[in-house]
Design a protein around this motif. Structure first.
Motif, PDB file in Angstrom:
ATOM      1  N   PHE A  62      11.628  62.770 -17.554  1.00  0.00           N
ATOM      2  CA  PHE A  62      11.876  63.496 -16.390  1.00  0.00           C
ATOM      3  C   PHE A  62      13.005  63.979 -16.254  1.00  0.00           C
ATOM      4  O   PHE A  62      13.360  65.225 -15.777  1.00  0.00           O
ATOM      5  CB  PHE A  62      10.797  62.273 -15.470  1.00  0.00           C
ATOM      6  CG  PHE A  62      10.793  63.628 -13.763  1.00  0.00           C
ATOM      7  CD1 PHE A  62      10.202  64.595 -13.493  1.00  0.00           C
ATOM      8  CD2 PHE A  62      12.168  62.639 -12.816  1.00  0.00           C
ATOM      9  CE1 PHE A  62       9.739  64.881 -12.106  1.00  0.00           C
ATOM     10  CE2 PHE A  62      12.027  63.431 -11.737  1.00  0.00           C
ATOM     11  CZ  PHE A  62      10.991  64.298 -11.294  1.00  0.00           C
ATOM     12  N   CYS A 164       4.295  70.082  -4.049  1.00  0.00           N
ATOM     13  CA  CYS A 164       5.163  70.045  -5.865  1.00  0.00           C
ATOM     14  C   CYS A 164       4.565  68.438  -5.792  1.00  0.00           C
ATOM     15  O   CYS A 164       5.058  67.824  -4.896  1.00  0.00           O
ATOM     16  CB  CYS A 164       5.827  70.952  -6.242  1.00  0.00           C
ATOM     17  SG  CYS A 164       5.475  72.240  -6.414  1.00  0.00           S
ATOM     18  N   HIS A 165       4.304  67.662  -5.967  1.00  0.00           N
ATOM     19  CA  HIS A 165       3.874  66.160  -6.222  1.00  0.00           C
ATOM     20  C   HIS A 165       3.681  65.799  -7.573  1.00  0.00           C
ATOM     21  O   HIS A 165       3.945  64.488  -8.271  1.00  0.00           O
ATOM     22  CB  HIS A 165       2.125  65.877  -5.880  1.00  0.00           C
ATOM     23  CG  HIS A 165       2.211  66.264  -4.187  1.00  0.00           C
ATOM     24  ND1 HIS A 165       3.238  65.514  -3.927  1.00  0.00           N
ATOM     25  CD2 HIS A 165       1.420  67.131  -4.180  1.00  0.00           C
ATOM     26  CE1 HIS A 165       2.895  66.064  -2.148  1.00  0.00           C
ATOM     27  NE2 HIS A 165       1.622  66.692  -2.645  1.00  0.00           N
ATOM     28  N   ASN A 166       3.672  66.360  -8.956  1.00  0.00           N
ATOM     29  CA  ASN A 166       4.034  66.760 -10.078  1.00  0.00           C
ATOM     30  C   ASN A 166       5.189  67.272 -10.602  1.00  0.00           C
ATOM     31  O   ASN A 166       5.580  68.477 -10.499  1.00  0.00           O
ATOM     32  CB  ASN A 166       3.349  66.341 -10.976  1.00  0.00           C
ATOM     33  CG  ASN A 166       2.378  67.646 -11.016  1.00  0.00           C
ATOM     34  OD1 ASN A 166       2.627  68.776 -11.735  1.00  0.00           O
ATOM     35  ND2 ASN A 166       1.257  67.585 -10.709  1.00  0.00           N
ATOM     36  N   ARG A 167       5.804  66.966 -11.777  1.00  0.00           N
ATOM     37  CA  ARG A 167       6.835  67.925 -12.308  1.00  0.00           C
ATOM     38  C   ARG A 167       6.332  69.549 -13.249  1.00  0.00           C
ATOM     39  O   ARG A 167       7.267  70.401 -13.005  1.00  0.00           O
ATOM     40  CB  ARG A 167       7.471  67.000 -14.246  1.00  0.00           C
ATOM     41  CG  ARG A 167       6.038  66.855 -14.824  1.00  0.00           C
ATOM     42  CD  ARG A 167       6.806  65.540 -16.204  1.00  0.00           C
ATOM     43  NE  ARG A 167       8.042  66.690 -16.703  1.00  0.00           N
ATOM     44  CZ  ARG A 167       8.746  66.052 -17.640  1.00  0.00           C
ATOM     45  NH1 ARG A 167       8.119  64.932 -18.551  1.00  0.00           N
ATOM     46  NH2 ARG A 167       9.109  67.139 -17.935  1.00  0.00           N
ATOM     47  N   GLN A 169       4.299  71.128 -11.881  1.00  0.00           N
ATOM     48  CA  GLN A 169       4.040  72.544 -10.470  1.00  0.00           C
ATOM     49  C   GLN A 169       5.439  72.311 -10.096  1.00  0.00           C
ATOM     50  O   GLN A 169       5.472  74.085 -10.077  1.00  0.00           O
ATOM     51  CB  GLN A 169       3.584  71.516  -9.970  1.00  0.00           C
ATOM     52  CG  GLN A 169       1.600  70.678  -9.481  1.00  0.00           C
ATOM     53  CD  GLN A 169       1.226  70.205  -8.070  1.00  0.00           C
ATOM     54  OE1 GLN A 169       2.484  69.569  -7.372  1.00  0.00           O
ATOM     55  NE2 GLN A 169      -0.129  70.583  -8.187  1.00  0.00           N
ATOM     56  N   ILE A 170       6.038  71.347 -10.752  1.00  0.00           N
ATOM     57  CA  ILE A 170       7.723  72.004  -9.875  1.00  0.00           C
ATOM     58  C   ILE A 170       8.342  72.877 -10.853  1.00  0.00           C
ATOM     59  O   ILE A 170       9.421  73.836 -10.417  1.00  0.00           O
ATOM     60  CB  ILE A 170       8.594  70.911  -9.686  1.00  0.00           C
ATOM     61  CG1 ILE A 170      10.454  71.147  -8.239  1.00  0.00           C
ATOM     62  CG2 ILE A 170       9.149  70.381 -11.357  1.00  0.00           C
ATOM     63  CD1 ILE A 170       9.426  71.668  -7.236  1.00  0.00           C
ATOM     64  N   ASP A 171       7.683  72.504 -12.491  1.00  0.00           N
ATOM     65  CA  ASP A 171       8.234  73.556 -13.704  1.00  0.00           C
ATOM     66  C   ASP A 171       7.763  75.163 -12.702  1.00  0.00           C
ATOM     67  O   ASP A 171       8.561  75.789 -13.254  1.00  0.00           O
ATOM     68  CB  ASP A 171       8.417  73.092 -14.567  1.00  0.00           C
ATOM     69  CG  ASP A 171       8.857  71.673 -15.363  1.00  0.00           C
ATOM     70  OD1 ASP A 171       9.617  71.778 -14.168  1.00  0.00           O
ATOM     71  OD2 ASP A 171       8.480  71.109 -16.163  1.00  0.00           O
ATOM     72  N   TYR A 208      11.326  65.821  -7.209  1.00  0.00           N
ATOM     73  CA  TYR A 208      10.939  67.395  -6.876  1.00  0.00           C
ATOM     74  C   TYR A 208      11.864  68.344  -7.122  1.00  0.00           C
ATOM     75  O   TYR A 208      11.804  69.339  -7.675  1.00  0.00           O
ATOM     76  CB  TYR A 208       9.505  67.060  -7.414  1.00  0.00           C
ATOM     77  CG  TYR A 208       8.673  65.953  -7.555  1.00  0.00           C
ATOM     78  CD1 TYR A 208       8.278  65.994  -9.062  1.00  0.00           C
ATOM     79  CD2 TYR A 208       7.751  65.415  -6.578  1.00  0.00           C
ATOM     80  CE1 TYR A 208       7.754  65.421  -9.322  1.00  0.00           C
ATOM     81  CE2 TYR A 208       7.627  64.450  -7.120  1.00  0.00           C
ATOM     82  CZ  TYR A 208       6.674  63.978  -8.507  1.00  0.00           C
ATOM     83  OH  TYR A 208       6.386  63.196  -9.111  1.00  0.00           O
ATOM     84  N   TYR A 209      12.752  68.229  -5.664  1.00  0.00           N
ATOM     85  CA  TYR A 209      13.185  69.133  -5.261  1.00  0.00           C
ATOM     86  C   TYR A 209      14.581  69.105  -6.237  1.00  0.00           C
ATOM     87  O   TYR A 209      15.717  70.213  -6.648  1.00  0.00           O
ATOM     88  CB  TYR A 209      13.689  68.892  -4.241  1.00  0.00           C
ATOM     89  CG  TYR A 209      12.635  69.726  -2.844  1.00  0.00           C
ATOM     90  CD1 TYR A 209      11.474  69.500  -3.436  1.00  0.00           C
ATOM     91  CD2 TYR A 209      13.210  70.234  -1.327  1.00  0.00           C
ATOM     92  CE1 TYR A 209      10.746  70.265  -2.481  1.00  0.00           C
ATOM     93  CE2 TYR A 209      12.421  70.562  -1.012  1.00  0.00           C
ATOM     94  CZ  TYR A 209      11.104  70.908  -1.276  1.00  0.00           C
ATOM     95  OH  TYR A 209      10.012  71.323  -0.492  1.00  0.00           O
ATOM     96  N   ARG A 211      14.804  68.300  -9.432  1.00  0.00           N
ATOM     97  CA  ARG A 211      14.341  68.910 -10.427  1.00  0.00           C
ATOM     98  C   ARG A 211      14.878  70.077 -10.315  1.00  0.00           C
ATOM     99  O   ARG A 211      14.741  71.245 -11.412  1.00  0.00           O
ATOM    100  CB  ARG A 211      13.481  68.370 -10.975  1.00  0.00           C
ATOM    101  CG  ARG A 211      12.449  68.794 -12.522  1.00  0.00           C
ATOM    102  CD  ARG A 211      11.518  68.087 -13.051  1.00  0.00           C
ATOM    103  NE  ARG A 211      11.084  69.140 -14.357  1.00  0.00           N
ATOM    104  CZ  ARG A 211      11.488  68.716 -15.081  1.00  0.00           C
ATOM    105  NH1 ARG A 211      12.348  67.626 -15.767  1.00  0.00           N
ATOM    106  NH2 ARG A 211      10.735  68.887 -16.658  1.00  0.00           N
TER     107      ARG A 211
END
Length: 443
Positions: A62, A164-167, A169-171, A208-209, A211
């Motif tokens: 992560f 966004c609650h997972n990597r 989505q944030i990607d 997530y922010y 990331r």
């Protein structure tokens, strides 16, 4: 070196010995002469192995597997020329490295001081209802035409980003932003401001922010740098006030800085300087904020080779302050919890408990627990010993009785020496083997 070699040759000649030949150290082939980064995943990382300062493969993936949008997206879509893309890749290689190398520690050591006079402007900046820098006066116009870039950016930042609650989505958010809005400096500034204005109650969004900030930092330098600067200014600005207020905001700022540190976006000196600020007045909410910093990135800094010594010094300072001050139970509890989370105590292997046979366990109970100088106790133990299976030679009753008689006398129960001799005297008539063995063993 030449003088040292001459001195060694002269000493060898006077001693009539050969000059020792020293083996040359092999140069690390993986070390790039132009790379100034500090290796986080080196051989000296304690307890980490291939995981480095992370505790499990999922956590390492992560924080380390960051998408490279410079490679996946065309340069024209990012508003950059080919030369700028190559220059940015070289800069990323120097700052992050191909195998998890961190930034230049020289830059960490001379990080600029925070302007605390300007920090007051960020005191209430994390209010969830605050307005963005891009302005909201044109909202009515955007509602009429939903195809405008401004409206799409507003939907992306205000509706899609908080969900966004997972990597994955944030990607996808990062790629979407770079594809549609990256060429606008105002859009990048608004993204940085949106990340800074994360609601203080949404601590689940901070990883997530962070990331997203790490992804953007590898493409543009005007998103993460202002974010770190504003967060540090807000942290020190809130620390100036002696009133016990804004705890949620302070905890959010501390954890946000910790997450950015684990993504190598914020230099480690930022967190360490924040910890020292809390230690200057280690009371009240400063204790909660310092523990929040340690819980978010303390373990990461402690397991990293280039920050381990500094982190150990800060932990020692915190423990000394805790012992010197008369803190309440709650403060002591959260300090110990943060300390054990950063540096958990070494667990020693449990010793295997020896399981005694039933006969030995019973004799041990009789002589080492029940036997006392009272006459009733001596009489009871004598009767129980006489009831043992003396007729079975495989049980070795005489040997075991004498063994635990002597153990009862040697294991600190010297008051029962008289009781043991009294039991031996009671057994003399019916079991003469016991006093005879006892006398032989003692002699």
């Amino acid at each position: 070196v030449e003088n040292l070699s001459k001195w060694v040759e002269g000493l060898a000649e006077s001693l009539d010995l050969d000059v020792p030949t020293l083996a040359k150290e092999e140069e690390d082939k993986d070390l790039d002469a132009g790379t100034r980064g500090i290796e986080l995943l080196g051989k000296d990382t304690e307890e980490g192995g291939d995981l480095g300062p992370y505790d499990d493969p999922e956590t390492k993936s992560f924080y380390m597997d960051i998408p490279d949008l410079l490679t996946t997206l065309p340069a024209t879509l990012l508003g950059m020329s080919t030369e700028e893309v190559e220059r940015k890749k070289v800069e990323n290689e120097r700052k992050y490295g191909g195998n998890g190398e961190a930034g230049d520690m020289e830059g960490d050591a001379v990080a600029p001081d925070v302007d605390e006079s300007a920090a007051e402007t960020f005191e209430e900046a994390d209010d969830s209802g605050a307005k963005d820098d891009g302005g909201t006066n044109q909202g009515g116009d955007d509602e009429e035409n939903k195809d405008t870039p401004h409206y799409k950016l507003q939907v992306l930042l205000e509706e899609e980003l908080p969900e966004c609650h997972n990597r994955t989505q944030i990607d996808a958010i990062a790629e979407k932003f770079c594809s549609n809005h990256a060429t606008s400096k105002t859009a990048r500034k608004r993204l940085s401001r949106t990340l800074f204005l994360v609601p203080r109650v949404r601590l689940d969004l901070l990883p997530y922010y962070s990331r997203l900030a790490a992804i953007m930092d590898r493409v543009f330098s005007d998103v993460s740098a202002p974010l770190v600067k504003e967060l540090e200014a807000q942290f020190h600005g809130q620390a100036r006030w002696k009133k016990q207020q804004h705890l949620e905001s302070r905890l959010k700022t501390a954890r946000f800085l910790g997450e950015l540190t684990k993504f190598q976006v914020a230099p480690p000196i930022v967190v360490m300087r924040s910890l020292r600020r809390c230690f200057d007045d280690f009371s009240g909410y400063n204790i909660d904020v310092a523990c929040a910093l340690l819980e978010s990135c303390g373990r990461y800094l402690y397991k990293s080779s280039h920050t381990r010594s500094r982190m150990s010094s800060l932990l020692d300072t915190m423990m000394r302050i805790k012992k010197a001050k008369n803190l309440d139970e709650r403060s002591i509890s959260i300090i110990n919890s943060a300390m054990y989370l950063v540096n958990p105590p070494q667990t020693t292997a449990r010793k295997d408990v020896k399981v005694l046979p039933p006969m030995e366990a019973y004799l041990k109970e009789l002589f080492m627990v029940r036997l006392s100088p009272e006459a009733d106790s001596v009489k009871l133990v004598s009767k129980q010993v006489q009831r043992l299976p003396w007729s079975d030679p495989t049980q070795e009753c005489g040997y075991l009785v004498v063994k635990y008689m002597l153990k009862a006398c040697r294991k600190g129960r010297y008051k029962v020496v008289g009781a043991v001799t009294a039991v031996a005297a009671n057994l003399k008539r019916t079991k003469p083997e016991v006093p005879t063995r006892l006398a032989d063993t003692v002699l």
